[in-house]
Design an enzyme around this catalytic site. Structure first.
Site, PDB file in Angstrom:
ATOM      1  N   HIS A 547      -7.224  -0.180 -17.572  1.00  0.00           N
ATOM      2  CA  HIS A 547      -5.847   0.075 -18.002  1.00  0.00           C
ATOM      3  C   HIS A 547      -5.201   1.207 -17.212  1.00  0.00           C
ATOM      4  O   HIS A 547      -4.480   2.033 -17.753  1.00  0.00           O
ATOM      5  CB  HIS A 547      -5.825   0.402 -19.499  1.00  0.00           C
ATOM      6  CG  HIS A 547      -6.269  -0.729 -20.362  1.00  0.00           C
ATOM      7  ND1 HIS A 547      -6.560  -0.587 -21.701  1.00  0.00           N
ATOM      8  CD2 HIS A 547      -6.471  -2.041 -20.072  1.00  0.00           C
ATOM      9  CE1 HIS A 547      -6.928  -1.753 -22.188  1.00  0.00           C
ATOM     10  NE2 HIS A 547      -6.887  -2.647 -21.221  1.00  0.00           N
ATOM     11  N   GLN A 548      -5.440   1.236 -15.917  1.00  0.00           N
ATOM     12  CA  GLN A 548      -4.828   2.275 -15.088  1.00  0.00           C
ATOM     13  C   GLN A 548      -3.303   2.184 -15.173  1.00  0.00           C
ATOM     14  O   GLN A 548      -2.731   1.100 -15.093  1.00  0.00           O
ATOM     15  CB  GLN A 548      -5.284   2.121 -13.632  1.00  0.00           C
ATOM     16  CG  GLN A 548      -6.752   2.426 -13.404  1.00  0.00           C
ATOM     17  CD  GLN A 548      -7.676   1.272 -13.706  1.00  0.00           C
ATOM     18  OE1 GLN A 548      -7.297   0.118 -13.566  1.00  0.00           O
ATOM     19  NE2 GLN A 548      -8.899   1.559 -14.128  1.00  0.00           N
TER      20      GLN A 548
END
Length: 616
Positions: A547-548
């Site tokens: 989930h960058q």
């Protein structure tokens, strides 16, 4: 279709005699499946020298933008993607693990760390990102989780007008075609008829059912985590349709393949945003295909939708970024902005494993040994192959306010109907070292197991993306900075304790469940099961949940860290926007794929509004 697909056909072919009458339906399904992947807009050989809009990146956001902007028939749009098209195998949900080993993955690695990923090879975490039509929506585990209303109200509180929960909820609904019967009745939070199908996986293991029962046994509720209240237990809502992955490409590009005002260029690496140094106006892009350099101009806007790693990299090599860093790289500075900062991610402790004494988990060799699994999936899109990468359910807790029925979750427990030992390649997905695996998990590699990934939902720690050099083809340097803020570790510890509580319930005891208790060698000095042991284990087995986000932060002009304004326009450079997860100012307490769809839907409307206003 490739060798994997041919192997599937061979195995299924041998199974057909066991299921009389299946051959015709199987052939029809396969023909439909192959046809589906010829139904995206064709790869243009000859593109125009100028378009109204150029979109860089055909990931989650880029596909939405291409669809919505070409709704305006007199706008010509070019969509550029560094990778190639999806194929049939990529959209079999159970194979999500394997996709990280293909050319559809950028295969990024973080810089070696002294605070996390310590049990991984070279002390580096793998950061898979999609390099394919559909981007990371082709690599992810298809989990559709929007986050909490407080996340978006906080975005607005930070100065991002128009991004409160009441403002963005219509955009979640706009995309959605929800097929879960109980949820379609809730018109406040859900809708049908959108491009993006949201459904439950059609198959569940007995372990997943035990997980939900364990939640109820401990006093939690089963609920719709994308509805009014988020704290509780649920089977995963997924971006799947009819038991197959429903990527952004399949959802938003395939239906518009005949639009003549959309051109798509695949296998095309954008290397620079063209910006007039005097007027600071973006006017086009450079890209490379087959070692040849091309230039295309944009009459109206350049839209960067390359993701939380590639978008900041492209901005920086084009002269937009922190002055000191760009100067050091030998890049002329056009606009001094904090590009690459504010890197956020959701992390989990990997390897929190329980052994069961019944054959109820998802083990690769068992799935492959039963030919009916292939037939069941290829003919009917059902069976264990329809489980998204082994992920089946989730629980959300507010550890700070456990008695609040409408809590603000700070931990998620992501349930898997297997573990590190269930699939031979799984440990390599995350880069676990051979030494750690052999010491801790090899003794149970033939067992049936389940695993929970306790995931910190509202991390305080933030990292940074930096350039290695000024070459746009070099991979950037990724500093994750996991656990740089001690509060994140204490939240993780709370999630571990919740998992252990669930493991001791009657629901799991009925399956003979017990905690795997071989200690990680680097942590054994603390005593297995102590708080310090689990803190140490969290630093050893640090799993990214992919989930960058946040590296081109959205914020008001008064925010010194902002890269784009609340209309996603890059500060100081006209006709340039960023539309993807990189603009997220504060990571939501959910999975970031759903918010990225929302961001793109809203951005498309803002662009239409802005250019309509200019006409007037």
């Amino acid at each position: 279709m490739g060798p994997c697909f041919l192997l599937l056909l061979m195995i299924v072919g041998s199974a057909i005699p066991q299921r009389p009458g299946i051959a015709d339906s199987l052939i029809n399904i396969l023909i439909q499946g192959m046809r589906q992947f010829n139904e995206e807009p064709r790869n243009e050989r000859n593109i125009l020298s100028e378009y109204d809009f150029i979109i860089v990146g055909a990931g989650t956001a880029g596909c939405v933008m291409a669809n919505r902007l070409t709704e305006v028939q007199n706008w010509k749009v070019l969509l550029l993607e560094a990778g190639r098209e999806e194929n049939f195998v990529m959209d079999i949900p159970i194979v999500a693990n394997f996709l990280q080993f293909t050319e559809a993955n950028w295969k990024y690695k973080t810089m070696p760390s002294s605070s996390a990923c310590l049990g991984h090879t070279n002390k580096q975490c793998n950061f898979p990102r999609g390099k394919v039509m559909g981007g990371s929506s082709v690599l992810n585990y298809m989990i559709y989780s929007r986050g909490n209303r407080r996340d978006y109200d906080y975005w607005e509180k930070l100065g991002n007008t128009g991004w409160s929960y009441k403002d963005i909820l219509p955009y979640f609904r706009k995309s959605e075609d929800n097929t879960i019967p109980n949820l379609t009745k809730d018109k406040t939070y859900h809708s049908t008829g959108g491009y993006l199908t949201v459904s439950y996986a059609p198959y569940r293991t007995p372990l997943a059912k035990a997980f939900i029962e364990a939640g109820l046994e401990t006093g939690a509720k089963e609920l719709d985590y994308n509805g009014e209240v988020q704290t509780g237990f649920s089977y995963l809502q997924t971006t799947m349709k009819n038991g197959t992955r429903w990527s952004s490409s399949r959802a938003f590009l395939h239906p518009i393949r005949k639009r003549k005002n959309l051109h798509v260029k695949k296998m095309s690496m954008v290397t620079k945003i063209l910006i007039d140094p005097k007027t600071l106006q973006a006017y086009g892009i450079e890209f490379i295909q087959n070692n040849r350099r091309y230039v295309v101009r944009a009459r109206m806007e350049v839209i960067i939708s390359a993701g939380a790693i590639n978008s900041p990299q492209l901005l920086m090599v084009s002269g937009i970024g922190p002055k000191e860093h760009l100067t050091k790289m030998g890049i002329p500075v056009l606009q001094n902005l904090k590009v690459g900062f504010n890197l956020m991610d959701h992390i989990a402790l990997g390897g929190l494993t329980f052994i069961v004494n019944q054959s109820v988990s998802l083990r690769t060799e068992h799935l492959l040994d039963d030919q009916n699994n292939f037939v069941e999936y290829l003919a009917y899109h059902k069976g264990p192959f329809s489980i998204p990468g082994g992920c089946e359910a989730a629980a959300f807790y507010d550890l700070q306010h456990p008695e609040d029925p409408d809590g603000y979750p700070d931990i998620e427990l992501l349930f898997q109907g297997g573990s590190i030992v269930s699939e031979p390649t799984f440990r390599r997905n995350f880069g676990i070292s051979d030494e750690l695996f052999d010491a801790v998990y090899k003794p149970i590699e033939n067992e049936h197991t389940w695993m929970v990934l306790p995931m910190v939902l509202r991390p305080k720690s933030k990292g940074r993306i930096m350039l290695k050099d000024k070459n746009p083809l070099s991979k950037p340097l990724i500093y994750h900075n996991y656990y740089s803020e001690p509060e994140d570790m204490e939240t993780m510890l709370g999630g571990i304790k919740k998992t252990l509580e669930l493991g001791n319930t009657k629901a799991f005891k009925r399956l003979g469940s017990k905690l795997h208790n071989i200690p990680i060698p680097a942590c054994s000095r603390f005593g297995f099961g102590s708080d310090d042991y689990w803190r140490c284990a969290s630093r050893q087995l640090t799993f990214t949940i992919y989930h960058q986000s946040g590296t081109c932060k959205m914020g008001p002009a008064s925010d010194p860290e902002a890269v784009v304004n609340p209309r996603l326009q890059v500060y100081g450079v006209s006709r340039l926007r960023v539309v993807d997860a990189s603009v997220i100012p504060y990571i939501p307490a959910g999975h970031t794929n759903a918010p990225t769809y929302m961001i793109a839907e809203k951005a498309a409307d803002m662009i239409k509004e802005d250019w309509d206003a200019k006409k007037k």
